[in-house]
Structure formats: structure tokens, C-alpha cells
Design an enzyme around this catalytic site. Structure first.
Site, PDB file in Angstrom:
ATOM      1  N   THR A  59       0.831  -1.207   0.000  1.00 22.58           N
ATOM      2  CA  THR A  59       0.000   0.000   0.000  1.00 22.58           C
ATOM      3  C   THR A  59       0.866   1.258   0.000  1.00 22.58           C
ATOM      4  O   THR A  59       0.575   2.222  -0.710  1.00 22.58           O
ATOM      5  CB  THR A  59      -0.956   0.001   1.208  1.00 22.58           C
ATOM      6  OG1 THR A  59      -1.697  -1.221   1.200  1.00 22.58           O
ATOM      7  CG2 THR A  59      -1.918   1.165   1.151  1.00 22.58           C
ATOM      8  N   CYS A  60       1.927   1.246   0.774  1.00 22.77           N
ATOM      9  CA  CYS A  60       2.836   2.401   0.821  1.00 22.77           C
ATOM     10  C   CYS A  60       3.503   2.615  -0.535  1.00 22.77           C
ATOM     11  O   CYS A  60       3.570   3.734  -1.034  1.00 22.77           O
ATOM     12  CB  CYS A  60       3.898   2.203   1.899  1.00 22.77           C
ATOM     13  SG  CYS A  60       3.238   2.070   3.565  1.00 22.77           S
ATOM     14  N   ALA A  61       3.992   1.538  -1.110  1.00 22.22           N
ATOM     15  CA  ALA A  61       4.631   1.629  -2.423  1.00 22.22           C
ATOM     16  C   ALA A  61       3.646   2.149  -3.464  1.00 22.22           C
ATOM     17  O   ALA A  61       3.992   2.996  -4.297  1.00 22.22           O
ATOM     18  CB  ALA A  61       5.177   0.261  -2.833  1.00 22.22           C
TER      19      ALA A  61
END
Length: 168
Positions: A59-61
Site C-alpha cells: 500500500t505504501c509503495a
């Protein structure tokens, strides 16, 4: 403090994001070349702060990839992606992904950004990392939009952040 959902559990942060209309606290973070970068360096530009725990999560990426796409069309605005990942890991990720339109910044040295913005997890599996949030700042550094993502596995509301940027 904010309560963030994490795989059916809840984790807490230090507090709450800066409020709408409030001037965002200045900060000093570390850039990919190990240089100091301050919020005040962007005075006169609108800023999107894309804040997240670690590039090593999907999700961060994805948030960095999406803001990189959106940033290509921005004028007089800068997207700053902030985590506690080491600058070396940020550089490696950006090189592998072709990320060129956002500025990657790390809070690894002091954690002052996480404390000042009250985003550090105080418990749970991500304790010590930054929670997922987006802030949009006007040209004077005042908060136009803020989102504390309440489920760590969900992406931020890109559309709302970009609308705030364009309308502010």
C-alpha cells in the site's frame, strides 16, 4: 491520539494531525542524497505530504507510485513522500520503479517529524513508524486538507487531496 486499524487490531498514534488552516510545523528531513530538506524550502509552492510507514509494504509503495503519476502534471506544487525508511532504500525503490516526480524524504535520524506531526505509532506491530496520512499545504504552509487513513492497509483519498490542492 488517532486509532488506526491493523488486521483487525487497533494501534494508536501520538496525537492528531495539524488542523485545517493551521500552519504546518517546519521540519528537517533527510533526502535521498543524505541532504537536509526543510518544509520552508518550499515556501511559495503548494505541497502534498504523502506520509506512510514503509516502502516495503504494498500500500505504501502504491501511494508513492500514484502520487508520482499525479505529480507529473502539477504546477507550482511539490509532492513530498515521507517515511522512516533509510534514504538508500528510498533510492533503490525509486530507481527500480522509475519514480522521478516526487521527492522522497526520511525521518530516520531523529523522528522529530513524526513527533511534531503526532504520527508515530505508539503501540502495535508498526510501533515507532509513521502512520499513513496525507496533508495538502497552501503556498504559505497552511493546511488545506488532511487525511489520517484509519485502516493502515487502505490507500489515501488521492482525488480529495488533489481537489484540495487545485482549489486552495
Amino acid at each position: 491520539m488517532a486509532s488506526i486499524a491493523f488486521k483487525g487490531l487497533h494501534a494508536n498514534t501520538l496525537g492528531s494531525l495539524p488542523e485545517l488552516g493551521q500552519e504546518a510545523p517546519d521540519f528537517e528531513l533527510t533526502g535521498r542524497e543524505l541532504s537536509a530538506v526543510r518544509l520552508s524550502d518550499f515556501k511559495g509552492k503548494k505541497v502534498i505530504l504523502n506520509i506512510f510507514p514503509s516502502l516495503d509494504t504494498g500500500t505504501c509503495a502504491q501511494s508513492v507510485r500514484q502520487f508520482n503519476i499525479e505529480a507529473a502534471g502539477l504546477k507550482d506544487a511539490q509532492v513530498l513522500c515521507v517515511s522512516r525508511d533509510l534514504p538508500f532504500a528510498q533510492s533503490r525503490f525509486c530507481g527500480a520503479e522509475g519514480i522521478e516526480n516526487v521527492l522522497m524524504l526520511s525521518d530516520y535520524k531523529t523522528g522529530a517529524f513524526g513527533r511534531d506531526y503526532e504520527l508515530i505509532f505508539t503501540d502495535g506491530p508498526f510501533e515507532g513508524l509513521l502512520s499513513r496520512a496525507v496533508l495538502v499545504l497552501d503556498k504559505d504552509g497552511k493546511v488545506l486538507y488532511s487525511e489520517q487513513v484509519v485502516n493502515i492497509g487502505e490507500e489515501p483519498n488521492y482525488k480529495a487531496a488533489l481537489e484540495a490542492l487545485n482549489n486552495g
